[in-house]
Enzyme design. Structure first.
Site, PDB file in Angstrom:
ATOM      1  N   CYS B 126       0.888  -1.157   0.000  1.00  0.00           N
ATOM      2  CA  CYS B 126       0.000   0.000   0.000  1.00  0.00           C
ATOM      3  C   CYS B 126       0.925   1.206   0.000  1.00  0.00           C
ATOM      4  O   CYS B 126       1.498   1.539   1.034  1.00  0.00           O
ATOM      5  CB  CYS B 126      -0.896   0.009   1.230  1.00  0.00           C
ATOM      6  SG  CYS B 126      -1.846   1.530   1.376  1.00  0.00           S
ATOM      7  N   CYS B 129      -0.537   4.329   2.286  1.00  0.00           N
ATOM      8  CA  CYS B 129      -0.566   4.259   3.753  1.00  0.00           C
ATOM      9  C   CYS B 129      -0.118   2.864   4.172  1.00  0.00           C
ATOM     10  O   CYS B 129       1.037   2.517   3.975  1.00  0.00           O
ATOM     11  CB  CYS B 129      -1.938   4.655   4.318  1.00  0.00           C
ATOM     12  SG  CYS B 129      -3.356   3.896   3.512  1.00  0.00           S
ATOM     13  N   SER B 130      -1.017   2.060   4.736  1.00  0.00           N
ATOM     14  CA  SER B 130      -0.602   0.725   5.163  1.00  0.00           C
ATOM     15  C   SER B 130      -1.761  -0.262   5.090  1.00  0.00           C
ATOM     16  O   SER B 130      -1.908  -1.116   5.954  1.00  0.00           O
ATOM     17  CB  SER B 130      -0.033   0.777   6.583  1.00  0.00           C
ATOM     18  OG  SER B 130      -1.000   1.337   7.451  1.00  0.00           O
ATOM     19  N   CYS B 131      -2.619  -0.151   4.059  1.00  0.00           N
ATOM     20  CA  CYS B 131      -3.751  -1.073   3.890  1.00  0.00           C
ATOM     21  C   CYS B 131      -3.230  -2.509   3.866  1.00  0.00           C
ATOM     22  O   CYS B 131      -2.239  -2.814   3.198  1.00  0.00           O
ATOM     23  CB  CYS B 131      -4.491  -0.776   2.585  1.00  0.00           C
ATOM     24  SG  CYS B 131      -5.166   0.887   2.517  1.00  0.00           S
TER      25      CYS B 131
END
Lengths: 89, 222
Positions: B126, B129-131
């Site tokens: 991702c 962000c940090s999906c």
């Protein structure tokens, strides 16, 4: 037949989930998803339009040009409909 | 004789400076003031509790539920996909529904399963962000959230995978999946050779977290 699309090359301010590195790049629609609420509106608590979300597959050649590590490897990303235009080629 | 306080501290078990008896440096107490967003989180949480919208217990249960999710859940999905061709087909067609039938609900999000084969290797990132597929893999590893992985794996995936110890042949296409919006991804690693006849429980042990992110292969049986 696969649909070829181009990511709009625009740079509006705000909460946008179209990565910079893909703007202006052309790819093929891998699958169509949604509709989902548009993040540019959702992020500000607005009533969000619901739009189709396209999984677009780009070649590394298209994204990175000569700098591509392996030109035929691919990158898939989810791009909302209003960020896409039909490819001209 | 003047008392040498500094040296004395080093020798007492209650000292919080220097090295601990296990040979590691002591960690600082977290006495810094709260950041703006930490204050905001506390304020919003307290307001929600005061207004009766949630309770402390509900917040703790939710944290507990998140902490209890682990890659073992994702491994169950992979082992079943390896063993049950009809399930595998449903998983690749609609992973949200197929995993829900196993009791793994992804909530408002949707899941896509991508399958590694002899000619294709998939890896997930991702960049924005940090999906991460938390409902199947639990909390993401630190490196998954760091800028180095996020920015490099989209540009030089083979180099990054090699740093994880995974060198792919040139005739395997690498597909990087950037989780930019509403979908979450899980990689179905290729089933290792020599695993015919293994039970689901035995197969699950071969499926690591990293193999479901795509930075490793499933482990070959011993």
């Amino acid at each position: 037949m696969t649909e070829r699309v181009r990511v709009r090359e625009m740079f509006p301010p705000g909460h946008i989930r179209t990565p910079f590195y893909l703007r202006g790049k052309t790819g093929e629609v891998e699958r169509v998803l949604g509709p989902f609420g548009v993040p540019e509106q959702l992020a500000y608590g607005l009533t969000a339009n619901r739009e189709k979300l396209y999984r677009v597959r780009f070649t590394m050649r298209e994204v990175w040009g000569e700098a591509a590590e392996n030109p035929d490897d691919t990158l898939d990303a989810e791009i909302f409909a209003h960020w896409l235009i039909p490819a001209e080629d | 004789m003047p008392h040498d306080h500094h040296d004395h501290d080093h020798d007492t078990p209650h000292s919080h400076t220097g090295m601990s008896s296990s040979g590691h440096p002591y960690r600082q107490d977290q006495d810094e003031p709260l950041t703006y967003w930490q204050n905001m989180e506390i304020a919003v949480r307290e307001l929600l509790i005061e207004k009766g919208i949630t309770t402390e217990l509900e917040v703790m249960r939710q944290i507990d539920q998140m902490d209890n999710r682990s890659p073992a859940d994702g491994a169950k999905v992979v082992a079943r996909a390896w063993s049950d061709t009809a399930f595998r087909a449903r998983l690749l067609e609609d992973a949200t529904t197929a995993t829900r039938e196993m009791g793994f609900d992804i909530g408002a999000l949707q899941l896509i399963a991508v399958e590694n084969t002899d000619s294709v290797h998939n890896v997930i990132v991702c960049t924005l962000c940090s999906c991460y597929p938390r409902n199947l893999l639990g909390l993401p590893p630190d490196w998954y959230k760091q800028r180095a992985y996020r920015s490099r794996v989209v540009k030089a995936p083979r180099k990054v995978l090699a740093e994880f110890g995974l060198v792919l042949p040139d005739d395997v296409t690498v597909r990087v999946h950037d989780s930019t919006a509403d979908m979450r991804y899980i990689v179905i690693p290729a089933r290792p050779a020599g695993t015919e006849g293994l039970s689901l429980a035995e197969l699950e042990k071969l499926v690591s977290r990293d193999s479901m992110i795509g930075v490793a292969l499933a482990t070959a049986p011993e």
